[in-house]
Scaffold this motif. Structure first.
Motif, PDB file in Angstrom:
ATOM      1  N   MET A   1       0.820  -1.219   0.000  1.00 36.31           N
ATOM      2  CA  MET A   1       0.000   0.000   0.000  1.00 36.31           C
ATOM      3  C   MET A   1       0.843   1.254   0.000  1.00 36.31           C
ATOM      4  N   ARG A   2       1.927   1.222   0.746  1.00 33.67           N
ATOM      5  CA  ARG A   2       2.773   2.414   0.857  1.00 33.67           C
ATOM      6  C   ARG A   2       3.774   2.514  -0.285  1.00 33.67           C
ATOM      7  N   GLU A   3       4.245   1.345  -0.696  1.00 34.17           N
ATOM      8  CA  GLU A   3       5.389   1.315  -1.622  1.00 34.17           C
ATOM      9  C   GLU A   3       5.002   1.802  -3.022  1.00 34.17           C
ATOM     10  N   GLU A   4       6.018   1.956  -3.824  1.00 35.32           N
ATOM     11  CA  GLU A   4       5.861   2.378  -5.219  1.00 35.32           C
ATOM     12  C   GLU A   4       5.055   1.361  -6.013  1.00 35.32           C
ATOM     13  N   PRO A   5       4.280   1.836  -6.991  1.00 37.98           N
ATOM     14  CA  PRO A   5       3.629   0.886  -7.899  1.00 37.98           C
ATOM     15  C   PRO A   5       4.656   0.116  -8.707  1.00 37.98           C
ATOM     16  N   ARG A   6       4.292  -1.118  -9.075  1.00 35.05           N
ATOM     17  CA  ARG A   6       5.207  -1.966  -9.828  1.00 35.05           C
ATOM     18  C   ARG A   6       5.451  -1.422 -11.228  1.00 35.05           C
ATOM     19  N   SER A   7       4.464  -0.700 -11.752  1.00 36.66           N
ATOM     20  CA  SER A   7       4.621  -0.075 -13.060  1.00 36.66           C
ATOM     21  C   SER A   7       3.573   1.020 -13.193  1.00 36.66           C
ATOM     22  N   GLY A   8       3.611   1.765 -14.283  1.00 34.16           N
ATOM     23  CA  GLY A   8       2.652   2.848 -14.489  1.00 34.16           C
ATOM     24  C   GLY A   8       1.462   2.437 -15.325  1.00 34.16           C
ATOM     25  N   CYS A   9       1.333   1.139 -15.579  1.00 36.80           N
ATOM     26  CA  CYS A   9       0.222   0.616 -16.378  1.00 36.80           C
ATOM     27  C   CYS A   9      -1.089   0.717 -15.612  1.00 36.80           C
ATOM     28  N   ALA A  10      -2.143   1.128 -16.326  1.00 32.53           N
ATOM     29  CA  ALA A  10      -3.433   1.345 -15.673  1.00 32.53           C
ATOM     30  C   ALA A  10      -4.022   0.043 -15.131  1.00 32.53           C
ATOM     31  N   ILE A  11      -3.863  -1.040 -15.882  1.00 33.03           N
ATOM     32  CA  ILE A  11      -4.383  -2.329 -15.413  1.00 33.03           C
ATOM     33  C   ILE A  11      -3.632  -2.763 -14.172  1.00 33.03           C
ATOM     34  N   ASN A  12      -2.309  -2.620 -14.188  1.00 35.53           N
ATOM     35  CA  ASN A  12      -1.528  -2.966 -13.004  1.00 35.53           C
ATOM     36  C   ASN A  12      -1.924  -2.107 -11.808  1.00 35.53           C
TER      37      ASN A  12
END
Lengths: 162, 162
Positions: free
Chosen positions: B1-12
């Motif tokens: 929840m806190r950490e960075e998203p794994r990628s900038g993809c909308a589905i991800n």
DNA sequence: CCTGAGTGCTTGCGATTCGCAACTGGTTGA
DNA sequence: TCAACCAGTTGCGAATCGCAAGCACTCAGG
């Protein structure tokens, strides 16, 4: 996968197959990225999926009937994964998720292009499903004029990149 | 929840919030079941969610901005969870999942009625979203004639049961 | 004031899954 | 023959899951 469903609810039934942090990502790469092979799915994956997780997810997806695996594919041979009709039908779920993510989560413009284009065009979604049926199931397409759906998505992506 | 998203993809981005075996189930009970309280979500849940898992999911959903929690709700007091606009907008995802599950997974007829009715009527989905905005956000509805969306769903359910 | 029912959680614990890294056993092409 | 490629498997520490209790608090009735 083997055990009884938690309930007979349709949403729960879908969540039991698709509801984990990786399954939909793998399916996305097959559907939108045209990935058909293990190595391709692993090394070209944006989120950095681990090989054991990928192997487990592919096994589950085959068990659940969303993908099929080439019988000829043994160790060392280049195996091919193919979408079934059930797998292709997850496209509307992807589109709904992408539309939501685009609106309510941070995304990078380049990677979000696909979601934006698909959210705005139900027709393009239907075309993409027809294209997937042609590629994965060998179903010939009719009334096919102009650039293919995946080509349109690619063009939109490049336009956003340049 | 806190950490960075794994990628900038909308589905991800969507999967990182909704992609686990329980989050969508909790949201489903709030949206379709009208559940607003912890105990209600726990004891009346079809799949038997555990209290610690429910607590963790509610916390994440509040952090992610899909739900809000009554400030007045302390220990021992009856707290209330409320959908935000982002939470209400997950309805199309639910419908897409339900439609898929209905078609490609085993379901029991009674519990699948909602999915069937919603899959066949985009208008009803829009009405249900308007109704949720009224209940959770206090947005008054206009052009509201006849039975409400949730009432229509309830009638369909009872018709299938009897 | 006490008590018992109801509230929203937290804690402990064993089992499973995750994420990372290294390794295995096979094929392919030069 | 041999390096490169392919599809995974194995080991391991950390995190999460699912289950059962327990905790802290409020509120209504006597």
């Amino acid at each position: 996968m083997r055990e009884e469903p938690r309930s007979g609810c349709a949403i729960n039934a879908a969540v039991e197959v698709l509801g984990d942090p990786w399954t939909l990502i793998v399916l996305r790469d097959v559907i939108f990225g045209g990935r058909r092979h293990f190595r391709e799915l692993m090394t070209r994956n944006e989120e950095g999926i681990a090989s054991n997780v990928l192997a487990a997810r592919l096994r589950r997806l085959v068990e659940a009937g969303l993908l099929t695996r080439d019988d000829a594919a043994r160790r060392g041979q280049r195996g091919t994964y193919t979408l079934t009709e059930a797998g292709i039908k997850t496209l509307p779920v992807m589109v709904a998720l992408g539309t939501w993510g685009l609106r309510h989560r941070p995304t990078t413009p380049r990677l979000a292009v696909r979601a934006r284009v698909l959210a705005d065009s139900p027709h393009l979604v239907a075309e993409l499903m027809a294209e997937l049926r042609e590629i994965h199931l060998g179903v010939p397409r009719e009334n096919h004029t102009g650039p293919s759906a995946s080509e349109q998505l690619r063009q939109a992506y490049e336009a956003a990149s340049g």
